[in-house]
Design an enzyme around this catalytic site. Structure first.
Site, short mmCIF file in Angstrom:
data_model
loop_
_atom_site.label_atom_id
_atom_site.label_comp_id
_atom_site.label_asym_id
_atom_site.label_seq_id
_atom_site.Cartn_x
_atom_site.Cartn_y
_atom_site.Cartn_z
N LYS A 13 0.02 51.38 -19.81
CA LYS A 13 -0.86 51.74 -21.13
C LYS A 13 -2.18 50.98 -21.07
O LYS A 13 -2.76 51.29 -21.52
CB LYS A 13 -0.27 50.99 -22.11
CG LYS A 13 1.89 51.60 -21.84
CD LYS A 13 2.56 51.26 -22.72
CE LYS A 13 3.60 49.60 -22.65
NZ LYS A 13 3.87 49.95 -21.30
N ARG A 88 7.87 49.04 -30.84
CA ARG A 88 8.84 49.08 -30.12
C ARG A 88 10.65 49.71 -30.61
O ARG A 88 11.50 49.45 -29.50
CB ARG A 88 8.70 48.41 -29.45
CG ARG A 88 8.18 48.45 -27.77
CD ARG A 88 8.48 46.92 -27.59
NE ARG A 88 7.93 46.57 -26.44
CZ ARG A 88 6.41 46.45 -25.82
NH1 ARG A 88 5.57 46.58 -26.61
NH2 ARG A 88 6.25 46.32 -24.21
N ARG A 127 1.52 43.85 -10.35
CA ARG A 127 0.97 43.40 -11.27
C ARG A 127 -0.43 41.86 -11.02
O ARG A 127 0.56 40.74 -11.34
CB ARG A 127 1.35 43.94 -12.72
CG ARG A 127 0.67 43.49 -13.75
CD ARG A 127 0.22 43.87 -14.98
NE ARG A 127 1.99 43.80 -15.57
CZ ARG A 127 2.23 44.53 -16.98
NH1 ARG A 127 1.85 45.27 -17.41
NH2 ARG A 127 3.95 44.28 -16.70
N ARG A 160 1.83 37.20 -14.46
CA ARG A 160 2.00 37.12 -16.01
C ARG A 160 3.30 36.53 -16.20
O ARG A 160 4.55 36.66 -14.78
CB ARG A 160 1.87 38.81 -16.68
CG ARG A 160 1.27 38.91 -17.80
CD ARG A 160 1.37 40.06 -18.31
NE ARG A 160 2.50 40.55 -18.90
CZ ARG A 160 3.10 41.79 -19.16
NH1 ARG A 160 1.68 42.48 -19.55
NH2 ARG A 160 3.58 41.91 -19.71
N ARG A 171 13.30 44.72 -19.37
CA ARG A 171 12.51 45.30 -20.42
C ARG A 171 12.66 46.98 -20.53
O ARG A 171 12.58 47.69 -20.79
CB ARG A 171 11.34 44.88 -20.17
CG ARG A 171 10.58 43.46 -20.67
CD ARG A 171 9.70 42.36 -19.53
NE ARG A 171 8.24 43.31 -19.41
CZ ARG A 171 7.91 43.63 -18.40
NH1 ARG A 171 7.69 42.39 -16.94
NH2 ARG A 171 6.58 43.92 -18.94
P1 ADP Z 1 4.02 45.70 -20.63
O1 ADP Z 1 2.75 45.75 -20.73
O2 ADP Z 1 4.86 45.94 -19.41
O3 ADP Z 1 4.99 47.05 -21.56
P2 ADP Z 1 3.94 43.73 -23.54
O4 ADP Z 1 2.79 43.29 -23.04
O5 ADP Z 1 3.25 45.32 -23.97
O6 ADP Z 1 4.58 44.68 -21.74
O7 ADP Z 1 4.88 43.05 -24.36
C1 ADP Z 1 4.94 41.91 -23.69
C2 ADP Z 1 5.96 41.26 -23.83
O8 ADP Z 1 5.54 40.82 -25.29
C3 ADP Z 1 7.85 42.21 -24.68
O9 ADP Z 1 8.58 41.87 -23.21
C4 ADP Z 1 8.52 41.45 -26.30
O10 ADP Z 1 9.27 40.61 -25.47
C5 ADP Z 1 6.95 41.63 -26.41
N1 ADP Z 1 6.54 42.24 -27.46
C6 ADP Z 1 5.06 43.18 -27.04
N2 ADP Z 1 4.98 43.89 -28.16
C7 ADP Z 1 6.29 43.63 -29.00
C8 ADP Z 1 6.50 44.83 -30.49
N3 ADP Z 1 5.80 45.54 -30.52
N4 ADP Z 1 7.94 44.21 -30.26
C9 ADP Z 1 7.93 43.22 -30.12
N5 ADP Z 1 7.81 42.24 -28.98
C10 ADP Z 1 6.98 42.94 -28.00
P1 ADP Z 2 1.67 48.83 -19.12
O1 ADP Z 2 0.75 48.17 -19.75
O2 ADP Z 2 1.41 50.46 -19.01
O3 ADP Z 2 2.56 47.82 -18.79
P2 ADP Z 2 -0.43 48.34 -17.07
O4 ADP Z 2 -1.62 49.41 -17.54
O5 ADP Z 2 -0.83 46.83 -16.46
O6 ADP Z 2 0.35 48.47 -17.79
O7 ADP Z 2 -0.21 49.20 -15.62
C1 ADP Z 2 0.35 48.19 -14.59
C2 ADP Z 2 0.59 47.55 -13.06
O8 ADP Z 2 0.74 49.17 -12.50
C3 ADP Z 2 -0.84 47.80 -12.92
O9 ADP Z 2 -0.69 46.51 -11.74
C4 ADP Z 2 -2.21 48.34 -13.21
O10 ADP Z 2 -2.80 48.47 -12.15
C5 ADP Z 2 -0.82 49.47 -12.11
N1 ADP Z 2 -1.35 50.71 -12.03
C6 ADP Z 2 -1.31 51.12 -13.69
N2 ADP Z 2 -1.46 53.03 -13.71
C7 ADP Z 2 -1.57 53.11 -12.07
C8 ADP Z 2 -1.50 54.21 -11.94
N3 ADP Z 2 -1.93 56.15 -12.53
N4 ADP Z 2 -1.30 54.40 -9.90
C9 ADP Z 2 -0.47 53.54 -9.40
N5 ADP Z 2 -0.80 52.23 -10.20
C10 ADP Z 2 -1.03 51.62 -11.30
#
Ligand code: ADP
Ligand code: ADP
Ligand code: ZN
Length: 214
Positions: A13, A88, A127, A160, A171
């Site tokens: 994302k 979410r 990551r 992170r 998660r």
């Molecule tokens: P990822 O990119 O791995 O999906 P995020 O950066 O979106 O993770 O979120 C990291 C953490 O921040 C989540 O596991 C949760 O604890 C919190 N968080 C983020 N967005 C929300 C939301 N909309 N509602 C509740 N908690 C959230």
């Molecule tokens: P999210 O915001 O959904 O948690 P991220 O964009 O941070 O996900 O991506 C999670 C991890 O996967 C990062 O280390 C990123 O570089 C890697 N990644 C993202 N897109 C791809 C892809 N299409 N193929 C392989 N690795 C990816």
């Protein structure tokens, strides 16, 4: 363009949000990034959110909904936005619908980046993010030119706090239980557009542009 980007943790994302933000010229609003920025500044919100983030649980809706409404009320969101990581759960989606309705606005599309859970643990623990500019890398899939250093700004890369095996599993479980029902919710509103996120980075973005142009 008013968009949501959804997908399991690690689906890509944040990575694709950077492309979308630049291509469509809309602000990228990530609730995870907002919580992490607050934690860095040691605000009350940041310290509270940390308790939940460290366990891989959702921060309570009471905190999250207000934060998003405040952000969407700012002038730069008038012509569009990309919300990442929100909503979410169904209660957050209903709060967003209500807010948009009050402001005579509506979503244009909900993008779903679909990646099987098997691939995701590796993506999450591999990551790395830049401490300085927030750019995202992956130790195998998208390594920086020089280990530990950001290509874009020379900043130091870090992992992170919640990108551990244990937290990644919680998660993914929270996603299945609370977030996955949103796919049907938005399918019911004829907004859902899914793309296969288990492809090369550039191909995923090509598919995003295709589905958004439809
Ligand atoms: P990822 O990119 O791995 O999906 P995020 O950066 O979106 O993770 O979120 C990291 C953490 O921040 C989540 O596991 C949760 O604890 C919190 N968080 C983020 N967005 C929300 C939301 N909309 N509602 C509740 N908690 C959230
Ligand atoms: P999210 O915001 O959904 O948690 P991220 O964009 O941070 O996900 O991506 C999670 C991890 O996967 C990062 O280390 C990123 O570089 C890697 N990644 C993202 N897109 C791809 C892809 N299409 N193929 C392989 N690795 C990816
Ligand atoms: Zn950087």
């Amino acid at each position: 363009m008013k968009l949501l980007i959804m997908g399991r943790p690690g689906a890509g994302k944040g990575t694709q949000a950077v492309n979308i933000r630049e291509y469509y010229n809309i602000p990228h609003i990530s609730t995870g990034d907002i919580f992490r920025a607050n934690l860095k500044e040691k605000t009350k919100l940041g310290l509270l959110a940390k308790e939940y983030m460290d366990k891989g649980q959702l921060v309570p809706d009471s905190l999250t909904n207000d934060l998003v409404k405040d952000r969407l009320s700012q002038a730069d969101c008038k012509n569009g936005f990309l919300l990442d990581g929100f909503p979410r759960n169904i209660a957050q989606a209903q709060a967003l619908d209500e807010f948009l309705k009050e402001n005579n606005e509506a979503l244009d599309a909900v993008l779903d980046i679909d990646v099987k859970p098997e691939v995701l643990i590796d993506r999450i623990v591999g990551r790395r993010v830049c401490k300085n500019c927030g750019a995202t890398y992956h130790i195998k899939n998208n390594p920086p030119k020089q280990e530990g250093i950001c290509d874009k700004c020379g900043g130091e890369l870090m992992q992170r706090a919640d990108d551990t095996y244990d937290t990644a599993y919680s998660r993914l479980k929270v996603y299945d239980e609370q977030t996955a029902p949103l796919l049907d919710y938005y399918r019911g509103q004829h907004l859902l557009k899914s793309v296969n996120g288990d492809q090369d980075f550039a191909k995923v973005f090509e598919d995003i542009k295709k589905v958004l142009a439809k």
